[in-house]
Design a protein around this motif. Structure first.
Motif, short mmCIF file in Angstrom:
data_model
loop_
_atom_site.label_atom_id
_atom_site.label_comp_id
_atom_site.label_asym_id
_atom_site.label_seq_id
_atom_site.Cartn_x
_atom_site.Cartn_y
_atom_site.Cartn_z
N VAL A 157 0.84 -1.21 0.00
CA VAL A 157 0.00 0.00 0.00
C VAL A 157 0.87 1.25 0.00
O VAL A 157 0.63 2.20 -0.74
N ARG A 168 -4.70 2.50 -6.46
CA ARG A 168 -5.36 2.43 -5.15
C ARG A 168 -6.87 2.52 -5.25
O ARG A 168 -7.55 2.78 -4.27
N ARG A 190 -4.23 6.94 0.37
CA ARG A 190 -3.33 5.98 1.01
C ARG A 190 -3.70 5.73 2.46
O ARG A 190 -3.69 4.59 2.93
N TRP A 192 -6.49 3.19 2.81
CA TRP A 192 -6.05 1.82 2.58
C TRP A 192 -5.25 1.29 3.76
O TRP A 192 -5.36 0.12 4.11
N TRP A 247 -7.06 -5.65 -0.03
CA TRP A 247 -6.06 -4.86 -0.75
C TRP A 247 -5.46 -5.68 -1.90
O TRP A 247 -5.35 -5.19 -3.02
N ARG A 255 -5.92 -4.54 -5.75
CA ARG A 255 -4.72 -4.17 -6.50
C ARG A 255 -4.53 -5.11 -7.69
O ARG A 255 -4.13 -4.67 -8.76
#
Length: 67
Positions: A22, A30, A35, A38, A52, A56
């Motif tokens: 991350v 993202r 950020r 996350w 995640w 991603r």
């Protein structure tokens, strides 16, 4: 023994991997979240890192989040 020791080690390893990923991810990978959001999501045990990694992977392969 495996469940007592192995699963927590696996969960911590998954958490560390996801946090590093991350923090190094460019903004377009993202899925529109900042950020810090996350990072908070990844801190949710097991489900956060899995979410995640899934998001991603989908964004990397398709360029967008449609699923």
């Amino acid at each position: 023994m495996l469940i007592r020791v192995g699963l927590p080690i696996l969960a911590v390893g998954l958490l560390v991997y996801a946090l590093v990923d991350v923090l190094g991810a460019p903004p377009h990978e993202r899925a529109g979240l900042p950020r810090w959001a996350w990072v908070l999501i990844v801190l949710v045990p097991v489900l956060g890192p899995v979410a995640w990694i899934y998001v991603r992977t989908v964004v990397r392969h398709t360029g967008r989040l449609d699923r």
